[in-house]
Scaffold this active site. Structure first.
Site, PDB file in Angstrom:
ATOM      1  N   LEU A   9       0.048  -2.443  -3.728  1.00 38.89           N
ATOM      2  CA  LEU A   9       1.205  -1.778  -3.122  1.00 38.89           C
ATOM      3  C   LEU A   9       1.531  -2.553  -1.834  1.00 38.89           C
ATOM      4  O   LEU A   9       1.106  -2.185  -0.748  1.00 38.89           O
ATOM      5  CB  LEU A   9       0.838  -0.314  -2.836  1.00 38.89           C
ATOM      6  CG  LEU A   9       1.962   0.703  -2.810  1.00 38.89           C
ATOM      7  CD1 LEU A   9       2.929   0.552  -3.984  1.00 38.89           C
ATOM      8  CD2 LEU A   9       1.396   2.105  -2.815  1.00 38.89           C
ATOM      9  N   HIS A  10       2.331  -3.614  -1.998  1.00 35.27           N
ATOM     10  CA  HIS A  10       2.523  -4.567  -0.898  1.00 35.27           C
ATOM     11  C   HIS A  10       3.211  -3.966   0.342  1.00 35.27           C
ATOM     12  O   HIS A  10       2.637  -3.922   1.433  1.00 35.27           O
ATOM     13  CB  HIS A  10       3.395  -5.737  -1.373  1.00 35.27           C
ATOM     14  CG  HIS A  10       2.940  -6.403  -2.618  1.00 35.27           C
ATOM     15  ND1 HIS A  10       1.897  -7.295  -2.647  1.00 35.27           N
ATOM     16  CD2 HIS A  10       3.399  -6.329  -3.893  1.00 35.27           C
ATOM     17  CE1 HIS A  10       1.741  -7.759  -3.886  1.00 35.27           C
ATOM     18  NE2 HIS A  10       2.635  -7.177  -4.655  1.00 35.27           N
ATOM     19  N   ASP A  11       4.480  -3.603   0.172  1.00 38.16           N
ATOM     20  CA  ASP A  11       5.315  -3.324   1.347  1.00 38.16           C
ATOM     21  C   ASP A  11       4.882  -2.112   2.182  1.00 38.16           C
ATOM     22  O   ASP A  11       5.067  -2.125   3.411  1.00 38.16           O
ATOM     23  CB  ASP A  11       6.789  -3.186   0.920  1.00 38.16           C
ATOM     24  CG  ASP A  11       7.349  -4.497   0.373  1.00 38.16           C
ATOM     25  OD1 ASP A  11       6.799  -5.559   0.703  1.00 38.16           O
ATOM     26  OD2 ASP A  11       8.341  -4.462  -0.382  1.00 38.16           O
TER      27      ASP A  11
END
Ligand code: BDR
Ligand code: CA
Length: 313
Positions: free
Chosen positions: A242-244
């Protein structure tokens, strides 16, 4: 302490959407002055639409959403429908937005907002290619010194690349923009793949979103379900990164993250390694330290925070 004033610059994207929801769910810590859309995961028309879909999902139709650059500074646009689906927000079925875009180009909104606030009081949070931010710096160099900090998702060192063997997507799409930003002198916090690949949406974590039972909780579970199929196949991991949301979580609980102050340079010349973030993690050069490069996260703490905040929407 007063909430931190931020502009979210974004190309939603399911993980961008979760990052925005986390910010909007956290008014004690974060004051979202506006959202600026940029072309990236999908073309601008869709990212500008998706940003408004997310605001409406959060019940925050009061946040101004501006459309920005529809292509990188000097290259054709590369998109990532293979990860995010045709709409960029595939997964849940969400209504088309009722709220209109706010008038004015995103680049001018960034410039005007920085000029209207005291120096050092507005943080920029880029979650996509850095085209809007670099364009603002190039058009109005006086705003550069007014930025409090840039906290961005992009790049990689140990994980190297996801869109090419050497480059991470956000930086690869507009390496010239990234170079402008990393050379700007503004304090930068970087959430590279090195840390986002430790923030995996495992099944129990996704179940926790769904178990919230709310419109937001179910939509986030469905978004991550969709987004995951690509990365799980690719990496064989127990869940997708879950990057951002690492960006907005950092603003709320920086102690969940750790990293090093290093020099980061962007490769803009080589065809083979275009968009590579060359981070001097081991301090083997005397190049200036221009970024706090994050390497680790307390993943359980991160997902607890996320679930707790999403429950507020
Ligand atoms: C980044 O690229 C996009 O696909 C995601 O939204 C994230 O910002 C990860 O490389
Ligand atoms: Ca993004």
């Amino acid at each position: 302490m007063a909430p931190r004033k931020i502009i979210i610059d974004t190309d939603p994207g399911q993980d961008d959407a979760v990052a925005i929801l986390l910010a909007l769910a956290s008014p004690d810590e974060i004051d979202v002055l506006g959202i600026t859309a940029v072309a990236g995961n999908v073309p601008l028309e869709l990212t500008a639409k998706n940003a408004r879909i997310v605001c409406e999902l959060a019940g925050h139709t009061d946040v101004p959403v501006h459309a920005g650059c529809d292509r990188p500074l000097s290259r054709p646009l590369i998109t990532a429908e293979h990860v995010h689906g045709k709409t960029g927000l595939d997964g849940p079925v969400l209504p088309a937005p009722q709220m209109a875009l706010t008038e004015g180009h995103a680049v001018d909104f960034i410039i005007d907002t920085l000029r209207a606030h005291d120096p050092g009081t507005v943080t920029l949070c880029p979650l996509g290619p850095l085209t809007n931010i670099a364009s603002a710096f190039l058009k109005a160099p006086d705003i550069v010194d007014r930025v409090q900090e840039i906290v961005l998702m992009g790049g990689a060192y140990f994980e190297v690349g996801n869109i090419t063997p050497a480059a991470e997507f956000n930086i690869y799409v507009d390496p010239e923009a990234a170079e402008t930003v990393f050379k700007s002198g503004v304090p930068i916090v970087v959430m590279p793949l090195d840390v986002t690949h430790k923030a995996l949406v495992t099944k129990p974590r996704n179940d926790a979103f769904r178990a919230l039972g709310s419109k937001v909780g179910i939509a986030v579970a469905e978004m991550t379900d969709f987004f995951e199929r690509f990365d799980k196949n690719k990496y064989g991991s127990s869940g997708a990164p879950l990057h951002d949301p690492c960006v907005t979580a950092y603003l709320i609980r920086p102690e969940l993250f750790s990293g090093r102050h290093v020099n980061v340079e962007i490769e803009t010349g080589s065809e083979l390694t275009l968009g590579m973030t060359v981070a001097d993690w081991w301090g083997v050069t005397d190049r200036p330290l221009n970024a706090l490069f994050i390497g680790d996260v307390d993943a359980d703490g991160f997902f607890d925070l996320l679930t707790e905040r999403l429950a507020r929407l």
